[in-house]
Design a protein around this motif. Sequence first.
Motif, PDB file in Angstrom:
ATOM      1  N   HIS A 134       0.826  -1.213   0.000  1.00 50.68           N
ATOM      2  CA  HIS A 134       0.000   0.000   0.000  1.00 50.68           C
ATOM      3  C   HIS A 134       0.858   1.260   0.000  1.00 50.68           C
ATOM      4  CE1 HIS A 134      -3.844  -1.949   0.019  1.00 50.68           C
ATOM      5  NE2 HIS A 134      -3.386  -2.797   0.933  1.00 50.68           N
ATOM      6  N   PHE A 135       2.010   1.210   0.658  1.00 51.25           N
ATOM      7  CA  PHE A 135       2.930   2.343   0.637  1.00 51.25           C
ATOM      8  C   PHE A 135       3.360   2.641  -0.797  1.00 51.25           C
ATOM      9  CE2 PHE A 135       7.373   3.693   0.369  1.00 51.25           C
ATOM     10  CZ  PHE A 135       7.298   4.912   1.023  1.00 51.25           C
ATOM     11  N   VAL A 136       3.749   1.612  -1.539  1.00 54.13           N
ATOM     12  CA  VAL A 136       4.217   1.806  -2.908  1.00 54.13           C
ATOM     13  C   VAL A 136       3.079   2.281  -3.816  1.00 54.13           C
ATOM     14  CG1 VAL A 136       5.084   0.581  -4.944  1.00 54.13           C
ATOM     15  CG2 VAL A 136       6.141   0.225  -2.734  1.00 54.13           C
ATOM     16  N   ILE A 137       1.934   1.662  -3.698  1.00 52.37           N
ATOM     17  CA  ILE A 137       0.813   2.024  -4.572  1.00 52.37           C
ATOM     18  C   ILE A 137       0.344   3.446  -4.308  1.00 52.37           C
ATOM     19  CG2 ILE A 137      -1.631   1.528  -5.017  1.00 52.37           C
ATOM     20  CD1 ILE A 137      -0.848  -1.451  -4.914  1.00 52.37           C
ATOM     21  N   HIS A 138       0.262   3.831  -3.042  1.00 51.42           N
ATOM     22  CA  HIS A 138      -0.284   5.151  -2.725  1.00 51.42           C
ATOM     23  C   HIS A 138       0.751   6.268  -2.774  1.00 51.42           C
ATOM     24  CE1 HIS A 138      -4.157   3.475  -1.892  1.00 51.42           C
ATOM     25  NE2 HIS A 138      -3.626   2.601  -1.074  1.00 51.42           N
ATOM     26  N   ASN A 139       1.996   5.987  -2.446  1.00 54.21           N
ATOM     27  CA  ASN A 139       3.003   7.045  -2.395  1.00 54.21           C
ATOM     28  C   ASN A 139       3.882   7.125  -3.632  1.00 54.21           C
ATOM     29  OD1 ASN A 139       2.316   8.035   0.221  1.00 54.21           O
ATOM     30  ND2 ASN A 139       3.237   6.193   1.052  1.00 54.21           N
ATOM     31  N   PRO A 146      -2.569  -0.331  -9.185  1.00 57.40           N
ATOM     32  CA  PRO A 146      -2.910  -1.530  -8.403  1.00 57.40           C
ATOM     33  C   PRO A 146      -2.650  -2.847  -9.141  1.00 57.40           C
ATOM     34  CG  PRO A 146      -4.616   0.126  -8.143  1.00 57.40           C
ATOM     35  CD  PRO A 146      -3.668   0.629  -9.220  1.00 57.40           C
ATOM     36  N   ASP A 147      -2.696  -2.828 -10.485  1.00 51.91           N
ATOM     37  CA  ASP A 147      -2.397  -4.049 -11.231  1.00 51.91           C
ATOM     38  C   ASP A 147      -0.894  -4.196 -11.491  1.00 51.91           C
ATOM     39  OD1 ASP A 147      -1.852  -2.185 -13.217  1.00 51.91           O
ATOM     40  OD2 ASP A 147      -3.268  -3.027 -14.669  1.00 51.91           O
ATOM     41  N   LEU A 148      -0.091  -3.258 -10.956  1.00 53.39           N
ATOM     42  CA  LEU A 148       1.368  -3.257 -11.005  1.00 53.39           C
ATOM     43  C   LEU A 148       1.926  -3.111 -12.416  1.00 53.39           C
ATOM     44  CD1 LEU A 148       1.970  -6.181  -8.506  1.00 53.39           C
ATOM     45  CD2 LEU A 148       1.781  -3.754  -7.991  1.00 53.39           C
ATOM     46  N   SER A 149       1.108  -2.651 -13.361  1.00 54.83           N
ATOM     47  CA  SER A 149       1.557  -2.564 -14.751  1.00 54.83           C
ATOM     48  C   SER A 149       2.657  -1.533 -14.960  1.00 54.83           C
ATOM     49  CB  SER A 149       0.365  -2.251 -15.661  1.00 54.83           C
ATOM     50  OG  SER A 149      -0.239  -1.021 -15.272  1.00 54.83           O
ATOM     51  N   ASN A 150       2.798  -0.575 -14.061  1.00 57.77           N
ATOM     52  CA  ASN A 150       3.825   0.456 -14.246  1.00 57.77           C
ATOM     53  C   ASN A 150       4.929   0.405 -13.185  1.00 57.77           C
ATOM     54  OD1 ASN A 150       2.236   1.379 -12.107  1.00 57.77           O
ATOM     55  ND2 ASN A 150       2.505   3.520 -12.663  1.00 57.77           N
ATOM     56  N   ILE A 151       5.083  -0.724 -12.497  1.00 53.08           N
ATOM     57  CA  ILE A 151       6.096  -0.814 -11.449  1.00 53.08           C
ATOM     58  C   ILE A 151       7.491  -0.860 -12.081  1.00 53.08           C
ATOM     59  CG2 ILE A 151       6.153  -3.332 -11.206  1.00 53.08           C
ATOM     60  CD1 ILE A 151       6.291  -2.815  -8.125  1.00 53.08           C
ATOM     61  N   LEU A 201      10.451  -1.280  -7.044  1.00 56.08           N
ATOM     62  CA  LEU A 201      10.554  -2.607  -6.450  1.00 56.08           C
ATOM     63  C   LEU A 201      11.603  -2.622  -5.342  1.00 56.08           C
ATOM     64  CD1 LEU A 201       9.352  -5.414  -6.635  1.00 56.08           C
ATOM     65  CD2 LEU A 201      11.082  -5.983  -8.317  1.00 56.08           C
ATOM     66  N   ILE A 202      12.718  -1.954  -5.551  1.00 61.68           N
ATOM     67  CA  ILE A 202      13.752  -1.848  -4.510  1.00 61.68           C
ATOM     68  C   ILE A 202      13.200  -1.085  -3.306  1.00 61.68           C
ATOM     69  CG2 ILE A 202      15.994  -0.807  -3.940  1.00 61.68           C
ATOM     70  CD1 ILE A 202      16.163  -3.401  -5.598  1.00 61.68           C
ATOM     71  N   ILE A 203      12.440  -0.028  -3.551  1.00 60.45           N
ATOM     72  CA  ILE A 203      11.845   0.745  -2.449  1.00 60.45           C
ATOM     73  C   ILE A 203      10.879  -0.124  -1.653  1.00 60.45           C
ATOM     74  CG2 ILE A 203      10.307   2.678  -1.880  1.00 60.45           C
ATOM     75  CD1 ILE A 203      11.667   4.208  -4.210  1.00 60.45           C
ATOM     76  N   ILE A 204      10.073  -0.931  -2.333  1.00 60.40           N
ATOM     77  CA  ILE A 204       9.138  -1.787  -1.599  1.00 60.40           C
ATOM     78  C   ILE A 204       9.907  -2.846  -0.809  1.00 60.40           C
ATOM     79  CG2 ILE A 204       8.610  -3.487  -3.395  1.00 60.40           C
ATOM     80  CD1 ILE A 204       5.767  -3.561  -2.357  1.00 60.40           C
ATOM     81  N   ILE A 205      10.995  -3.369  -1.344  1.00 51.59           N
ATOM     82  CA  ILE A 205      11.797  -4.351  -0.610  1.00 51.59           C
ATOM     83  C   ILE A 205      12.353  -3.720   0.666  1.00 51.59           C
ATOM     84  CG2 ILE A 205      13.980  -5.636  -0.655  1.00 51.59           C
ATOM     85  CD1 ILE A 205      13.319  -6.332  -3.602  1.00 51.59           C
ATOM     86  N   ILE A 206      12.876  -2.515   0.557  1.00 53.98           N
ATOM     87  CA  ILE A 206      13.423  -1.833   1.736  1.00 53.98           C
ATOM     88  C   ILE A 206      12.321  -1.504   2.733  1.00 53.98           C
ATOM     89  CG2 ILE A 206      14.569   0.277   2.533  1.00 53.98           C
ATOM     90  CD1 ILE A 206      16.172   0.156  -0.145  1.00 53.98           C
TER      91      ILE A 206
END
Length: 190
Positions: free
Chosen positions: A102-107, A112-117, A122-127
């Motif tokens: 939710h942090f990655v999607i909202h900030n 939500p379908d991750l098509s533009n990740i 991805l590194i930010i979400i891992i951290i």
Amino acid sequence: MPTPKIIAQICFEVLLSALLYAAFFYVNQFITLPLEMGRGVNWIFIPAGLRIFLTLIFNYSGAVGLSLASLFINYFDYYEFDWTTKLGIAIICAIAPLLGRHFVIHNLRVNPDLSNISFRQLIIIIIAYSLLSSGLHQIWFGLQGLDSGSFNHWIAMFSGDIAGSILFVAVIKYGIDIFKGRLGRSKLLE
């Protein structure tokens, strides 16, 4: 009201998430047991990447599956823990990657379908996930009076979650590249 098809899909996602997480947990234990710093604290924890992956794809269904698998694992392998401790661990196992999602999607404005990740996101979400997971686990372990609830264990768990997540993502990326190459495609789905 959800249709039977939607209910069946949710049940499938929960079951798949639970089975995959439990399988990855036990494989990781087998491979990295010598690298375990304390009970439940690994220097390399490959299931951390799977937690992120499952919540990124299945959202709440993935989180429920993670929680159920964690309860199963804690019931059979961490029998010395009381039920309050086991339940807290199961909730943290599900909440940390969900909050990271939710942090990655909202900030970071990821669809939500991750098509533009992107790789950076991805590194930010891992951290973010690793900070949340290791921090919440260590706080919980400390509150429960467990030996593994300390700053040194937090460092090991944080490092293990990052290392495991990067390894997991690298294997997935490598597998997709091989699959695309064998199909002679530039994209996985065309």
